[in-house]
Scaffold this active site. Structure first.
Site, short mmCIF file in Angstrom:
data_model
loop_
_atom_site.label_atom_id
_atom_site.label_comp_id
_atom_site.label_asym_id
_atom_site.label_seq_id
_atom_site.Cartn_x
_atom_site.Cartn_y
_atom_site.Cartn_z
N CYS A 46 0.84 -1.21 0.00
CA CYS A 46 0.00 0.00 0.00
C CYS A 46 0.86 1.25 0.00
CB CYS A 46 -0.91 0.02 1.23
SG CYS A 46 -2.08 -1.33 1.27
C1 BEZ Z 1 0.48 -4.54 1.97
O1 BEZ Z 1 0.01 -3.56 1.41
O2 BEZ Z 1 1.66 -4.84 1.84
C2 BEZ Z 1 -0.40 -5.40 2.85
C3 BEZ Z 1 -1.73 -5.07 3.05
C4 BEZ Z 1 -2.51 -5.85 3.86
C5 BEZ Z 1 -1.98 -6.95 4.48
C6 BEZ Z 1 -0.66 -7.28 4.26
C7 BEZ Z 1 0.15 -6.50 3.45
#
Ligand code: BEZ
Length: 211
Positions: A46
């Site tokens: 994200c």
């Molecule tokens: C990520 O954006 O890396 C992520 C989002 C939710 C859970 C695990 C990782």
């Protein structure tokens, strides 16, 4: 609630964001919008995604697109995370991030993925046009970061084909040839578009007419 379908009016909502209270339809006005959800703040994928959207600010502006992100994390979390994103991406997040703690927006747009934990949204994207119509949707799983160059390319294709009668072929990029709508006879296509390359009676290429 099922996700809004292509051609439907994007549901309106009022939400708290990092840029203050936003009522979606009046915030976007007659601009296009990209509404995109992400699972959680302070997570790696994200962080790269929101950073990429921030670095593309001039590209969104050039196309008349306003961007707005949503997650179910609270406002204070978004504000803290924005500092990390700016540091990693080298660009400030100038667009609003909705703090959707009640999940009202996530449920309205069907952004919650059953079986993936009860708090996180999936990576949904809604491209919405100047009349608030949903024009394109994408849903990616948590593990796969989105390609925002593709979203820009798709906006280019939508805005180009709105000036049709033509469509864009596979892997088209802005400035490349378009394909003429099958309903247009080739003789008429030549009158309207000039040089037409006919590969089959239904696959005809032409340069996009000057705007
Ligand atoms: C990520 O954006 O890396 C992520 C989002 C939710 C859970 C695990 C990782």
């Amino acid at each position: 609630m099922s996700a809004p379908h292509l051609g439907e009016i994007a549901p309106d909502f009022t939400a708290e964001t990092t840029e203050g209270t936003v009522t979606f339809h009046s915030w976007k006005g007659d601009s296009w919008a990209v509404l995109f959800s992400h699972p959680a703040d302070f997570t790696p994928v994200c962080t790269t995604e929101l950073g990429r959207v921030a670095t593309l600010e001039s590209e969104w502006e050039r196309r008349g697109v306003k961007v707005i992100a949503v997650s179910v994390d609270p406002l204070e979390s978004h504000q803290g995370w924005k500092r990390d994103i700016a540091e990693v991406a080298g660009s400030e997040v100038g667009y609003p991030i909705i703090a959707d703690e009640t999940r009202a927006v996530s449920e309205l747009y069907d952004m919650i993925h059953p079986g993936e934990g009860d708090t996180s949204g999936v990576r949904s994207v809604f491209v919405i046009d100047g009349s608030h119509k949903v024009r394109l949707t994408l849903t990616y799983p948590k593990s796969v970061g989105r390609n925002f160059d593709e979203i820009l390319r798709a906006v280019d294709a939508l805005q180009t084909t709105d000036r049709g009668p033509y469509s864009t072929p596979a892997d088209w990029r802005a400035g490349e040839r378009v394909v003429i709508a099958p309903a247009i006879p080739t003789a008429e296509a030549r009158d309207r578009f000039g040089d037409v390359e006919e590969l089959t009676p239904y696959l005809r290429y032409a340069a996009e007419p000057a705007r």
